[in-house]
Design an enzyme around this catalytic site. Structure first.
Site, PDB file in Angstrom:
ATOM      1  CG  ASN A  58      -6.986  -7.638 -12.485  1.00 23.22           C
ATOM      2  OD1 ASN A  58      -6.513  -8.144 -12.830  1.00 23.22           O
ATOM      3  ND2 ASN A  58      -8.558  -7.959 -11.573  1.00 23.22           N
ATOM      4  N   GLY A  59      -8.524  -5.204 -10.699  1.00 27.82           N
ATOM      5  CA  GLY A  59      -8.717  -4.863  -8.584  1.00 27.82           C
ATOM      6  C   GLY A  59      -9.420  -3.860  -8.296  1.00 27.82           C
TER       7      GLY A  59
END
Ligand code: G6P
Length: 616
Positions: free
Chosen positions: A100-101
């Site tokens: 996530n990112g």
């Protein structure tokens, strides 16, 4: 913005991961995937679309194993395809990763790895990170231990620029999941003989109430009975075990058709909870201990900046009107995404509030850090306890609104506005407001929940209005003074969940351009309670009517002159002008909800959106 969950224990991992993914689906729902480890073999399943699609695929050939990681995606790099879905494998095929990112320097890393012979199968930054970690693991040599995997993660992350919350699983290190974070949230859940990783505790609250909120630069290695947290730079990293306050029931829909509707209906309680323990009749003021500031420090403040994104920014705009009216302190509102790159003049007696339901929005977090870098006291108004913004701010006020899952924010807006009114009261009382004025404000605040109940009783009336106008190509929202931000918020709600183009404007701006849009087919929603600008709003309504535009008016109960000139009228109880946004926002939430429902839209998961935007 992407949800990740990992499990290591003695139960079959997949049902736990799927259940967790369903609870994290509000973070993104472009595609989803799982990877488990069973009998020395990695099993990966991934598919575009909702978790239901993945569940269907899994049903055809369920992966075994008691260790696994999984992901629900909100696409950043690379289109919505099965190949771009997570988890991603490394060059050896022995390592899988969920992320996530955004890895900002992924293109450079990818070129370098390609030159070294790596082959990529997706367009994602995540696959590059998987290859990089795999490369470090393979080149380190020696026994395939947990320590070697942690070291490979550490060395790879040192080469990365950007944000990440990651989970890594390696075929040859079967008794561990390694997680790391920077900028994207990651929580470790502690069970008995089993442990969890998740983007958000709501995914694991059915299994454990003990959580460790990882900090930026933490790397955690998780086994069935043990864990170790070290820092990216090496050495142990401190942690605190927190008790998760909410229950599994709090994150379920109950008898409601949608989370959004449930959350709209929770507002009498959530507004009450925002006020609870914070009003002192004795001193005729608000008590906000979390600000951690003395009356003298508060008196010295001569400017306030409110910042946030989306709905939180609309609440901030309401706060600007309210705080200036109650406390006469100049307030400025900036979108957090603008604030972070502006070089605003920030005199030292400026107080900054960052407003964020999730406490994880990347732009809002960056604004917080930029403000602190400039030496300003920066306070948070957050809902998510233990979130990054809540932890990094210099103090603040929790909303206590309970988990908000519907992607379109509702109860968080009214809680934020209520808290901003409390701040206005507190700052006003240490300046010019009298005791009797303070007491009057307290009475008005305490009356809000009952008034909200009365608005909710109009649900079917609002549903009928929504049905009548649901097929409009576009809608206009007007409001003036305290209700101008409500018009913006009403238009945002309508766009987000019904996909009808809507725009919000200060009522009087109508004649400066947007009146050109008025036709018999474009409904205008006017927020016009009885206040000092009611007559002005009525004149604007006449201007719309003269051009045959239908009018949906939100006005005060018994305001016959408004009711008469409107095609549809939604009455709200009388209240003072500065608190009106807490009430007027609610019919607009219901109007958007019923419009979306009528159009067959997915209310809780609108297309292209995510609840928590943890990328820039
Ligand atoms: C996303 C959500 C919006 C929300 C905004 C800010 O864009 O879709 O509903 O208002 O983020 O979220 P925050 O958690 O910081 O309040």
């Amino acid at each position: 913005m992407c949800g990740i969950i990992g499990y290591i224990g003695n139960r079959t991992a997949v049902p736990i991961l799927l259940d967790g993914l369903r609870r994290l689906e509000y973070r993104g729902y472009d595609s989803a995937g799982v990877a488990t480890l069973a009998d020395g073999k990695l099993e990966v399943r991934k598919r575009t679309g909702r978790i239901a699609n993945l569940a269907e695929l899994i049903q055809q050939s369920p992966p075994a194993g008691t260790v696994g990681i999984s992901h629900t995606r909100w696409a950043t790099h690379g289109g919505v395809t099965d190949a771009n879905a997570h988890p991603h494998t490394d060059q050896s095929g022995k390592l899988v990763l969920c992320h996530n990112g955004v890895i900002e320097n992924y293109a450079t890393l990818r070129d370098q790895l390609t030159r070294e012979g790596h082959t990529f199968h997706s367009q994602t930054d995540t696959e590059v990170l998987a290859h990089l970690i795999g490369k470090h693991f393979d080149t380190a040599g020696g026994e395939p231990t947990r320590a070697r995997l942690v070291e490979a993660v550490r060395n790879a992350l040192k080469q990365c620029v950007g944000t990440y919350g990651i989970l890594v699983l390696h075929r040859d290190v079967p008794d561990a999941i390694v997680g790391a974070r920077r900028g994207s949230p990651l929580v470790l859940g502690l069970g008995k003989g089993e442990n969890f990783f998740a983007s958000d505790v709501s995914a694991i609250v059915a299994h454990t109430r003990e959580a460790i909120y990882l900090k930026d630069y933490d790397i955690a290695a998780l086994g069935r009975d043990e864990f170790e947290i070290t820092s990216l730079l090496g050495g142990a990293s401190g942690f605190e075990v927190s008790k998760v306050e909410f229950t599994e029931e709090d994150v379920s829909k109950g008898d409601f058709a949608h989370y959004m509707l449930k959350e709209i209906y929770e507002q009498p309680h959530t507004i009450q909870d925002a006020l609870r323990g914070r009003l002192s009749r004795e001193e005729a003021t608000a008590k906000l201990g979390g600000l951690d500031m003395t009356p003298n420090e508060l008196r010295a403040i001569d400017r306030i900046i409110l910042t946030g994104c989306g709905t939180a920014c609309h609440a901030a705009l309401c706060g600007e009107y309210i705080i200036e009216a109650l406390a006469h302190v100049p307030v400025e509102v900036e979108y957090a995404s603008e604030f972070r790159y502006r070089n605003l003049p920030l005199p030292k007696d400026t107080l900054v509030f960052v407003i964020s339901q999730s406490g994880e929005t990347a732009d809002t977090l960056a604004a917080l850090r930029e403000s602190q870098r400039k030496g300003l006291r920066t306070l948070g108004i957050c809902n998510n306890v233990g979130s990054t913004i809540a932890r990094e701010s210099d103090g603040g006020v929790y909303m206590h609104a309970g988990v908000e899952i519907g992607v379109a924010a509702t109860k968080s807006f009214t809680s934020q506005v209520t808290i901003l009114a409390l701040i206005g009261l507190l700052l006003g009382r240490i300046r010019h407001l009298s005791t009797s004025e303070g007491l009057r404000i307290i009475d008005e605040l305490e009356a809000l929940p009952g008034k909200v109940e009365r608005i909710l009783a109009l649900d079917s009336h609002i549903a009928a209005i929504a049905k009548k106008y649901a097929h409009s190509q576009a809608m206009m929202f007007l409001g003036r003074q305290f209700n101008y931000p409500v018009a913006l918020e009403g238009a945002l709600k309508m766009k987000e969940i019904s996909y009808i183009h809507a725009s919000g404007h200060p009522s009087a701006e109508l004649k400066h351009g947007v009146i050109a849009l008025i036709t018999a087919d474009l409904p205008t929603v006017v927020v016009a309670p009885e206040d000092s600008v009611l007559e002005k709003n009525i004149s604007n309504i006449e201007e719309v009517k003269a051009r045959k535009g239908p009018i949906i008016a939100i006005g005060t109960e018994g305001c016959t002159k408004l009711e008469k000139i409107s095609d549809a009228f939604i009455p709200i109880p009388a209240c003072s002008d500065y608190l009106a946004p807490v009430l007027t926002a609610i019919p607009l939430q219901l109007l958007a909800y019923h419009t979306a429902l009528h159009l067959g839209c997915d209310v809780d998961k609108p297309r292209n959106l995510a609840k928590s935007v943890t990328v820039e």
